[in-house]
Design an enzyme around this catalytic site. Structure first.
Site, short mmCIF file in Angstrom:
data_model
loop_
_atom_site.label_atom_id
_atom_site.label_comp_id
_atom_site.label_asym_id
_atom_site.label_seq_id
_atom_site.Cartn_x
_atom_site.Cartn_y
_atom_site.Cartn_z
N SER A 27 0.83 -1.22 0.00
CA SER A 27 0.00 0.00 0.00
C SER A 27 0.86 1.26 0.00
O SER A 27 1.68 1.43 0.89
CB SER A 27 -0.87 0.06 1.26
N HIS A 34 -3.87 0.86 -4.82
CA HIS A 34 -3.20 -0.27 -5.49
C HIS A 34 -3.54 -0.19 -6.97
O HIS A 34 -4.69 -0.40 -7.36
CB HIS A 34 -3.70 -1.60 -4.92
N TYR A 43 -8.92 -10.37 2.02
CA TYR A 43 -10.17 -9.68 2.36
C TYR A 43 -10.95 -9.21 1.15
O TYR A 43 -12.12 -8.85 1.25
CB TYR A 43 -9.89 -8.50 3.33
N GLU A 44 -10.31 -9.21 -0.03
CA GLU A 44 -11.05 -8.87 -1.24
C GLU A 44 -11.94 -10.03 -1.70
O GLU A 44 -12.73 -9.89 -2.62
CB GLU A 44 -10.08 -8.52 -2.37
N MET A 103 -2.18 -7.40 6.51
CA MET A 103 -3.19 -8.26 5.89
C MET A 103 -2.70 -8.90 4.58
O MET A 103 -3.50 -9.20 3.70
CB MET A 103 -4.45 -7.43 5.60
N SER A 104 -1.39 -9.07 4.47
CA SER A 104 -0.88 -9.56 3.17
C SER A 104 0.40 -10.37 3.35
O SER A 104 0.71 -10.84 4.44
CB SER A 104 -0.60 -8.36 2.26
N HIS A 149 -7.41 3.75 7.02
CA HIS A 149 -6.70 3.52 5.75
C HIS A 149 -5.99 4.78 5.24
O HIS A 149 -4.91 4.71 4.67
CB HIS A 149 -7.68 2.99 4.70
N1 HPA Z 1 -3.36 -3.79 11.02
C1 HPA Z 1 -3.48 -4.58 9.93
N2 HPA Z 1 -3.03 -4.22 8.74
C2 HPA Z 1 -2.41 -3.04 8.61
C3 HPA Z 1 -2.25 -2.17 9.69
C4 HPA Z 1 -2.75 -2.56 10.97
O1 HPA Z 1 -2.66 -1.85 11.98
N3 HPA Z 1 -1.60 -1.07 9.23
C5 HPA Z 1 -1.36 -1.28 7.92
N4 HPA Z 1 -1.87 -2.48 7.54
#
Ligand code: HPA
Length: 290
Positions: A33, A64, A88-89, A219-220, A257
């Site tokens: 990201s 993205h 999550y997508e 998350m990746s 985000h």
């Molecule tokens: N948690 C999960 N995913 C993330 C975070 C977070 O705090 N920051 C950036 N991606």
């Protein structure tokens, strides 16, 4: 949830790409990201939208871009993912990691993974970089693994080791490069834990992850790394700490985000420069060990 693609489907994508560019990358970079700027630094740039590449999944997240960029960073030929796929997508994990096997079939030998992550380690500040020394595959511990289903022996073994997933030599090298860059902040090295998302963690979840031994949460990354190690790629990665995980009930801040993208944007130059020097000085890999 099990892999719908055969070896030949991956091969078809690899051959399509190789027939549409004369570049022959040895290093692949997955840009996290807000970190896609790296792909704009290459020379002899040639880009493909994910929509035009056969079998490629499509990206849905703002920030993205959804583009595969070929080009040179100094004398090293690279292929970069500007935009990745997330659990999550709604993608099954084998699809999240689909490009990695395509890279392997294109004779890429090293995968560099980057991501935005929350800092669980109290010493980490926003904008810091953490080299990934190890990971905790939280979805994997509950059965969500990109290698689930019949094994494709042409890619790798049924039970691949993961204790050596993040290349030690490249990590040592990174510390040397960081010293030369004369940065104020230390280069951290720690454990990344993958969660499914898309919501950010509760305070209790952050405490749990921290006590598990994780330094950063995101998350990746983990599915791509597992698939890369399975097919014998050398892996190296780092997290950009875009927010501090909230660990106490007195705090009134929340993760969002926009904050994550903003921190990515501000630290991007430093990161890009770091990756450029690393790629430039990257030694060839040792022989495949399995
Ligand atoms: N948690 C999960 N995913 C993330 C975070 C977070 O705090 N920051 C950036 N991606």
């Amino acid at each position: 949830m099990e892999n719908e693609f055969k070896y030949e489907d991956y091969k078809k994508t690899a051959e399509w790409l190789l027939s549409h560019t004369e570049l022959r990358p040895q290093i692949a970079v997955i840009c996290g990201s807000g970190l896609g700027g790296l792909a704009n630094r290459v020379t002899q740039r040639q880009a493909f939208d994910y929509t035009e590449i056969p079998n490629f999944p499509q990206s849905t997240v703002p920030g993205h871009a959804g583009r595969l960029v070929f080009g040179y960073l100094n004398d090293k030929c690279c292929v970069m993912m500007q935009g990745r796929f997330h659990m999550y997508e709604g993608y099954p994990l084998w699809k999240v990691a689909f490009p990695v096997r395509v890279f392997q079939l294109m004779h890429v030998h090293t995968l560099i993974v980057t991501n935005a992550a929350g800092g669980l380690n109290p010493e980490y500040e926003v904008g810091d970089i953490m080299l990934i020394r190890d990971h905790i595959n939280l979805p994997g511990l509950c059965g969500q693994n990109p290698l689930r289903g019949a094994n494709e022996d042409r890619f790798g073994v049924r039970f691949p080791p993961m204790s050596d997933a993040y290349d030690r030599i490249l990590r040592q090298k990174a510390h040397g490069v960081w010293k030369q860059m004369d940065q104020e902040r230390p280069l951290h090295e720690g454990t990344y834990v993958m969660v499914g998302g898309p919501n950010y963690e509760t305070i209790a979840e952050c405490r749990f992850l921290q006590r598990m031994g994780a330094d950063a949460v995101g998350m990746s990354t983990v599915p791509e790394v597992i698939v890369a190690r399975h097919c014998g790629l050398r892996v190296f990665g780092f997290s950009l700490i875009t927010n501090k995980s909230i660990l106490d009930y007195e705090t009134h801040e929340t993760a969002n985000h926009e904050e994550v993208l903003m921190a990515g944007h501000q630290a991007a130059k430093k990161l890009e420069q770091f990756v450029c020097i690393l790629v430039e000085s990257m030694p060839p890999p040792l022989e495949k060990t399995f």
